[in-house]
Design a protein around this motif. Structure first.
Motif, PDB file in Angstrom:
ATOM      1  N   TYR A  65       0.810  -1.227   0.000  1.00 52.27           N
ATOM      2  CA  TYR A  65       0.000   0.000   0.000  1.00 52.27           C
ATOM      3  C   TYR A  65       0.844   1.278   0.000  1.00 52.27           C
ATOM      4  O   TYR A  65       0.304   2.366  -0.191  1.00 52.27           O
ATOM      5  CB  TYR A  65      -0.986  -0.010   1.177  1.00 52.27           C
ATOM      6  N   PRO A  91      -1.083   7.153   2.006  1.00 53.74           N
ATOM      7  CA  PRO A  91      -2.040   7.222   3.104  1.00 53.74           C
ATOM      8  C   PRO A  91      -1.469   7.756   4.417  1.00 53.74           C
ATOM      9  O   PRO A  91      -2.213   8.268   5.251  1.00 53.74           O
ATOM     10  CB  PRO A  91      -2.475   5.752   3.282  1.00 53.74           C
ATOM     11  N   LEU A 133      -6.859  12.392   1.795  1.00 52.24           N
ATOM     12  CA  LEU A 133      -5.519  12.296   2.374  1.00 52.24           C
ATOM     13  C   LEU A 133      -5.352  13.210   3.577  1.00 52.24           C
ATOM     14  O   LEU A 133      -5.901  14.309   3.598  1.00 52.24           O
ATOM     15  CB  LEU A 133      -4.467  12.655   1.312  1.00 52.24           C
ATOM     16  N   PRO A 134      -4.566  12.770   4.563  1.00 46.10           N
ATOM     17  CA  PRO A 134      -4.059  11.400   4.729  1.00 46.10           C
ATOM     18  C   PRO A 134      -5.073  10.563   5.510  1.00 46.10           C
ATOM     19  O   PRO A 134      -5.577  10.986   6.549  1.00 46.10           O
ATOM     20  CB  PRO A 134      -2.786  11.605   5.554  1.00 46.10           C
ATOM     21  N   CYS A 135      -5.355   9.392   5.040  1.00 46.02           N
ATOM     22  CA  CYS A 135      -6.371   8.566   5.691  1.00 46.02           C
ATOM     23  C   CYS A 135      -5.803   7.729   6.835  1.00 46.02           C
ATOM     24  O   CYS A 135      -6.547   7.232   7.678  1.00 46.02           O
ATOM     25  CB  CYS A 135      -7.059   7.662   4.672  1.00 46.02           C
ATOM     26  N   GLN A 136      -4.483   7.532   6.847  1.00 45.00           N
ATOM     27  CA  GLN A 136      -3.812   6.725   7.876  1.00 45.00           C
ATOM     28  C   GLN A 136      -4.291   5.272   7.871  1.00 45.00           C
ATOM     29  O   GLN A 136      -4.231   4.580   8.877  1.00 45.00           O
ATOM     30  CB  GLN A 136      -4.019   7.323   9.264  1.00 45.00           C
ATOM     31  N   CYS A 184      -6.443   1.324   0.051  1.00 47.72           N
ATOM     32  CA  CYS A 184      -7.879   1.484  -0.215  1.00 47.72           C
ATOM     33  C   CYS A 184      -8.685   0.249   0.175  1.00 47.72           C
ATOM     34  O   CYS A 184      -9.886   0.341   0.422  1.00 47.72           O
ATOM     35  CB  CYS A 184      -8.092   1.795  -1.698  1.00 47.72           C
ATOM     36  N   SER A 224      -3.017   1.763  -3.208  1.00 48.28           N
ATOM     37  CA  SER A 224      -3.461   3.063  -2.698  1.00 48.28           C
ATOM     38  C   SER A 224      -3.697   3.974  -3.882  1.00 48.28           C
ATOM     39  O   SER A 224      -2.759   4.303  -4.625  1.00 48.28           O
ATOM     40  CB  SER A 224      -2.409   3.669  -1.760  1.00 48.28           C
ATOM     41  N   CYS A 242      -4.195   7.057  -4.116  1.00 47.93           N
ATOM     42  CA  CYS A 242      -3.470   8.326  -4.079  1.00 47.93           C
ATOM     43  C   CYS A 242      -2.075   8.197  -4.681  1.00 47.93           C
ATOM     44  O   CYS A 242      -1.576   9.139  -5.320  1.00 47.93           O
ATOM     45  CB  CYS A 242      -3.391   8.845  -2.645  1.00 47.93           C
TER      46      CYS A 242
END
Length: 374
Positions: free
Chosen positions: A195, A288, A331-334, A338, A346, A348
């Motif tokens: 990821y 992420p 972003l950022p999803c941590q 996905c 990912s 992004c």
């Protein structure tokens, strides 16, 4: 968030002069490097103290040649209950001060049992933290709003009443590195987990661009068989003069190799943290992960605030952070990709174009090179 806002009201600075100190860091490779500012702070404050580090054996190379450390105590694999108990018994009260840099159960037990004074992080959850507060002499809450990892570790300096040192110490090796006569760029293409990967098309475009700048391309990577196979497959689609050193260098040698490079490009991985610490021009490709908490720490940066915000790309000293792109503005999803697992893609990073990365690097190459650690 500022350190002072999260200090507990009952946490008065400890008035001690330890002769033997144990620092406990039992997580990932990057975490091991990011604890070196705390170790340097301890050595600066207690120059006659012997500082040992308890860490996974697989991470020991990140502290190779560190002048502030007396001894490494490597732990091989995940110890069973009996083996862990034997380890604690062998270290019982051997240290004047023991510091756990993680809030987990085992690091806390290590600090409480090995140190005459034990300090550490506790989770921001009363049901999980109460017994840790009982065992530790002093503690700091590690909450969901945590700051950059370097600054979190340096919170212990306030607890000890000592001055913080913000410098990361990369590993050092006396073993020579391969001789590369031409100016070169180091690309660390394969992170540990899927990821965090940037797409192959982007890497090929970047290799072609750097070749046009008369830079020799040097690939680095771990000795993990899956990573080596993936890198060899990609190399077949790259120019024949690309040098692949993946799996052939110790971390100390890798530090020396990167330190002499014109630039380094890598994803969100411990080696990118290492590259930043050498002072070399470093381009970090982030997806992420939150840069505010985990961006590479720039060489020479010594402010008590995170160098990069959570959103957006930018430059601080020798580090250029390029955050991925996504139409969902998430972003950022941590999160771990996905699909919420480490083998996930990912979006992004999939949508971070080669042209954008090349444009940032091209502008940096036209600017004056940063001063490196030599």
């Amino acid at each position: 968030m500022l350190i002072s806002q999260r200090s507990m009201p009952n946490q008065k600075p400890l008035n001690i002069q330890p002769k033997r100190i144990l620092v406990i860091t039992l997580r990932y490779l990057g975490d091991t490097l990011l604890v070196t500012p705390l170790i340097s702070s301890l050595k600066q404050a207690y120059p006659d103290a012997e500082i040992d580090v308890l860490l996974p054996a697989s991470n020991a190379g990140m502290l190779e040649g560190n002048p502030d450390i007396h001894r490494l105590l490597p732990v091989t694999g995940k110890l069973g209950g009996l083996a862990f108990g034997k380890l604690l018994l062998s270290l019982f009260r051997r240290y004047d001060l023991a510091i756990s840099t993680q809030a987990g159960d085992r690091p806390t037990l290590c600090a409480a049992i090995t140190g005459k004074t034990g300090i550490g992080f506790v989770p921001d959850d009363a049901t999980k933290a109460w017994w840790k507060k009982v065992l530790l002499n002093r503690w700091l809450v590690f909450g969901a709003d945590y700051d950059h990892a370097v600054l979190e570790n340096l919170r212990f300096c306030k607890l000890l009443g000592i001055a913080p040192c913000y410098r990361l110490t990369p590993p050092q090796s006396s073993t020579p590195i391969p001789s590369i006569t031409n100016p070169y760029a180091v690309l660390h293409i394969m992170p540990q987990w899927r990821y965090k990967q940037w797409h192959a098309d982007g890497w090929r475009e970047l290799v072609a661009f750097l070749g046009r700048q008369d830079l020799q391309i040097v690939l680095t990577g771990s000795g993990n068989p899956a990573e080596l196979d993936a890198l060899r497959e990609l190399q077949q689609r790259l120019p024949s003069d690309v040098i692949n050193l993946a799996g052939q260098l110790s971390l100390g040698q890798l530090s020396a190799l990167i330190g002499k490079a014109r630039l380094f490009v890598g994803p969100d991985t411990g080696i990118t943290h290492l590259a930043a610490a050498t002072g070399t021009l470093t381009f970090a490709l982030f997806g992420p992960t939150d840069p505010e908490k985990w961006a590479p720490w720039p060489y020479g940066y010594s402010e008590n605030k995170t160098p990069f915000p959570s959103r957006g790309s930018g430059q601080v000293h020798n580090v250029y952070l390029l955050q991925g792109q996504t139409e969902q503005n998430c972003l950022p999803c941590q999160l771990e990709g996905c699909d919420r697992n480490r083998n996930s893609h990912s979006a992004c990073l999939d949508q971070l174009s080669g042209a954008r990365v090349i444009d940032v690097i091209a502008q940096a190459l036209q600017a004056k090179p940063p001063v490196t650690s030599g």
